[in-house]
Design a protein around this motif. Structure first.
Motif, PDB file in Angstrom:
ATOM      1  N   ALA A   1       0.733  -1.304  -0.100  1.00  0.00           N
ATOM      2  CA  ALA A   1      -0.030  -0.019  -0.028  1.00  0.00           C
ATOM      3  C   ALA A   1       0.727   1.176  -0.093  1.00  0.00           C
ATOM      4  O   ALA A   1       0.639   2.316   0.780  1.00  0.00           O
ATOM      5  N   PRO A   2       1.730   1.313  -0.829  1.00  0.00           N
ATOM      6  CA  PRO A   2       2.648   2.613  -0.861  1.00  0.00           C
ATOM      7  C   PRO A   2       1.715   3.976  -1.272  1.00  0.00           C
ATOM      8  O   PRO A   2       2.268   4.859  -0.822  1.00  0.00           O
ATOM      9  N   ASP A   3       0.925   3.529  -2.057  1.00  0.00           N
ATOM     10  CA  ASP A   3       0.352   5.051  -2.544  1.00  0.00           C
ATOM     11  C   ASP A   3      -0.825   5.382  -1.377  1.00  0.00           C
ATOM     12  O   ASP A   3      -1.319   6.680  -1.578  1.00  0.00           O
ATOM     13  N   MET A   4      -0.954   4.707  -0.350  1.00  0.00           N
ATOM     14  CA  MET A   4      -1.407   5.037   0.801  1.00  0.00           C
ATOM     15  C   MET A   4      -0.928   5.814   1.739  1.00  0.00           C
ATOM     16  O   MET A   4      -1.357   6.708   2.615  1.00  0.00           O
ATOM     17  N   LEU A   5       0.504   5.912   1.638  1.00  0.00           N
ATOM     18  CA  LEU A   5       1.369   6.791   2.498  1.00  0.00           C
ATOM     19  C   LEU A   5       1.252   8.439   2.110  1.00  0.00           C
ATOM     20  O   LEU A   5       1.197   8.806   1.003  1.00  0.00           O
TER      21      LEU A   5
ATOM     22  N   PRO B   1      24.155  19.315   6.721  1.00  0.00           N
ATOM     23  CA  PRO B   1      23.777  20.769   6.600  1.00  0.00           C
ATOM     24  C   PRO B   1      22.356  20.948   7.037  1.00  0.00           C
ATOM     25  O   PRO B   1      21.667  20.250   7.245  1.00  0.00           O
ATOM     26  N   GLN B   2      22.070  22.304   7.148  1.00  0.00           N
ATOM     27  CA  GLN B   2      20.728  22.732   7.629  1.00  0.00           C
ATOM     28  C   GLN B   2      19.847  22.752   6.276  1.00  0.00           C
ATOM     29  O   GLN B   2      20.187  22.540   5.150  1.00  0.00           O
ATOM     30  N   ASP B   3      18.574  22.581   6.484  1.00  0.00           N
ATOM     31  CA  ASP B   3      17.541  22.608   5.656  1.00  0.00           C
ATOM     32  C   ASP B   3      17.469  21.693   4.564  1.00  0.00           C
ATOM     33  O   ASP B   3      17.704  21.891   3.280  1.00  0.00           O
ATOM     34  N   ILE B   4      17.695  20.361   4.910  1.00  0.00           N
ATOM     35  CA  ILE B   4      17.804  19.219   3.732  1.00  0.00           C
ATOM     36  C   ILE B   4      16.260  18.957   3.826  1.00  0.00           C
ATOM     37  O   ILE B   4      15.586  18.187   4.600  1.00  0.00           O
ATOM     38  N   ILE B   5      15.655  19.451   2.795  1.00  0.00           N
ATOM     39  CA  ILE B   5      14.161  19.134   2.227  1.00  0.00           C
ATOM     40  C   ILE B   5      13.852  18.052   1.416  1.00  0.00           C
ATOM     41  O   ILE B   5      14.233  18.165   0.374  1.00  0.00           O
ATOM     42  N   ILE B   6      13.041  17.296   2.127  1.00  0.00           N
ATOM     43  CA  ILE B   6      12.899  15.984   1.209  1.00  0.00           C
ATOM     44  C   ILE B   6      11.043  15.935   1.155  1.00  0.00           C
ATOM     45  O   ILE B   6      10.678  16.119   2.285  1.00  0.00           O
ATOM     46  N   HIS B   7      10.666  15.595  -0.114  1.00  0.00           N
ATOM     47  CA  HIS B   7       9.189  15.400  -0.187  1.00  0.00           C
ATOM     48  C   HIS B   7       8.847  13.922  -0.158  1.00  0.00           C
ATOM     49  O   HIS B   7       9.265  13.003  -0.836  1.00  0.00           O
ATOM     50  N   GLY B   8       8.452  13.559   1.216  1.00  0.00           N
ATOM     51  CA  GLY B   8       8.468  12.062   1.468  1.00  0.00           C
ATOM     52  C   GLY B   8       7.425  11.822   2.352  1.00  0.00           C
ATOM     53  O   GLY B   8       7.047  12.706   3.270  1.00  0.00           O
TER      54      GLY B   8
ATOM     55  N   VAL C   1      14.126   3.768   1.218  1.00  0.00           N
ATOM     56  CA  VAL C   1      14.965   4.422   0.517  1.00  0.00           C
ATOM     57  C   VAL C   1      14.261   4.218  -1.231  1.00  0.00           C
ATOM     58  O   VAL C   1      14.067   5.344  -1.839  1.00  0.00           O
ATOM     59  N   LEU C   2      14.221   3.138  -1.549  1.00  0.00           N
ATOM     60  CA  LEU C   2      13.617   2.764  -2.816  1.00  0.00           C
ATOM     61  C   LEU C   2      12.128   3.453  -3.073  1.00  0.00           C
ATOM     62  O   LEU C   2      12.016   4.016  -3.950  1.00  0.00           O
ATOM     63  N   LEU C   3      11.541   3.341  -1.872  1.00  0.00           N
ATOM     64  CA  LEU C   3      10.383   3.990  -1.736  1.00  0.00           C
ATOM     65  C   LEU C   3      10.312   5.596  -2.274  1.00  0.00           C
ATOM     66  O   LEU C   3       9.355   6.236  -2.891  1.00  0.00           O
ATOM     67  N   HIS C   4      11.329   6.203  -1.752  1.00  0.00           N
ATOM     68  CA  HIS C   4      11.585   7.806  -1.935  1.00  0.00           C
ATOM     69  C   HIS C   4      12.351   7.884  -3.200  1.00  0.00           C
ATOM     70  O   HIS C   4      12.936   8.897  -3.382  1.00  0.00           O
ATOM     71  N   GLY C   5      12.499   7.023  -4.010  1.00  0.00           N
ATOM     72  CA  GLY C   5      13.178   7.147  -5.461  1.00  0.00           C
ATOM     73  C   GLY C   5      14.668   7.135  -5.301  1.00  0.00           C
ATOM     74  O   GLY C   5      15.297   7.675  -6.285  1.00  0.00           O
TER      75      GLY C   5
END
Length: 310
Positions: free
Chosen positions: A153-157, A191-198, A283-287
């Motif tokens: 159910a990765p689409d439900m995350l 470093p500061q402000d490592i922004i990930i969409h996940g 990790v794989l789930l986040h590309g």
């Protein structure tokens, strides 16, 4: 609705037919090799050749289609057998891992119930041990649930904007006592402000499991280092320690579910055997991708990528 993926057999069939069609057209239109430009068919034999080519192409296409279909069926059966075998092995591993804490809990509680006159100190010891095994069981079930969610159910995350710098700072604070107990030092070079969409929970699991793995298995008086470098559309993270490391022959398998190098020691440490598998899948789930290597100075180095926020 998800687009149906083209099978390998169909890809092969379409590729061969496209090549044959192009060849047939070129051959027919330029069957007199001294032609310099396209000309209409003037002779009946040209039309006969065209018809013959179409019949041959149709016959070959039919034979290739049947072969491609059989190839797809064989691949599908092999894949199904592989998945069933992996599912059986996973079920057996889960049952084996559940057996130990459940047996311990039953043993301690039965001893308390069968011996009502047991002294308070022994009873307290059994209660503490029962609680410890219950925590281990809870952690195991939670890890199994996490992997199932990523698998099915990765689409439900829920995906959101996550500041990994802040996330890891929280993990460092949460694990400070455990690191102090093992006389370990953590150098945070992020470093500061490592922004990930996940997904926050999955990203948290990546870094927390890597820290836990080092705490449990790197050994005392070791140093952990975490750093990251920014690239065009992703971050490259490096997590390493100067601990005891692991033998080279085990490196290719450490991301497998329930794989343990030293089974007795792993269980004594309270590990579920799923931590690094969760890391890789998250990790794989986040590309991204992840790899592990042994350092010449001792210890392990994990390198993995995570896509930047779009």
């Amino acid at each position: 609705m998800m687009k149906k993926q083209m099978t390998e057999g169909r890809k092969m069939w379409l590729s061969v037919m496209a090549i044959f069609l192009v060849y047939a057209i070129i051959f027919i239109l330029f069957e007199d090799y001294d032609r310099k430009f396209l000309m209409p068919f003037e002779e009946v034999s040209d039309w006969h050749l065209l018809l013959f080519s179409l019949v041959v192409m149709t016959g070959l296409g039919f034979l290739l289609y049947r072969y491609a279909k059989r190839m797809d069926d064989r691949i599908s059966r092999e894949q199904s057998e592989k998945e069933n075998r992996m599912r059986r092995e996973l079920t057996q591993n889960i049952a084996h891992e559940l057996k130990t804490p459940v047996a311990s809990i039953l043993g301690y509680t039965e001893t308390i119930l069968d011996n009502p006159t047991i002294n308070d100190e022994t009873r307290q010891q059994f209660i503490v041990r029962t609680h410890s095994q219950a925590q281990r069981l809870t952690a195991l079930l939670q890890d199994i649930s996490t992997l199932n969610q990523m698998d099915y159910a990765p689409d439900m995350l829920k995906m959101e904007r996550v500041d990994v710098s802040v996330l890891f700072a929280d993990i460092a604070q949460e694990t400070a006592l455990a690191m102090e107990k093992h006389q370990m030092t953590l150098h945070n070079y992020l470093p500061q402000d490592i922004i990930i969409h996940g997904n926050y929970s999955m990203l948290y699991g990546i870094f927390h499991n890597l820290v836990d793995n080092a705490i449990n298995y790197a050994g005392k008086n070791t140093i952990m280092e975490v750093s990251a470098t920014q690239h065009h559309n992703y971050w490259l993270f490096t997590f390493k320690d100067n601990g005891i490391g692991i033998p080279a022959q085990h490196l290719p398998r450490i991301f497998e579910r329930f794989y343990r190098i030293d089974k007795g020691r792993s269980r004594d440490m309270g590990g579920t055997g799923l931590g690094l598998s969760i890391v890789k899948n998250a990790v794989l789930l986040h590309g991204g991708n992840i790899k592990v290597s042994s350092l010449e100075t001792g210890g392990l180095a994990f390198e993995f990528t995570l896509q930047k926020e779009h």
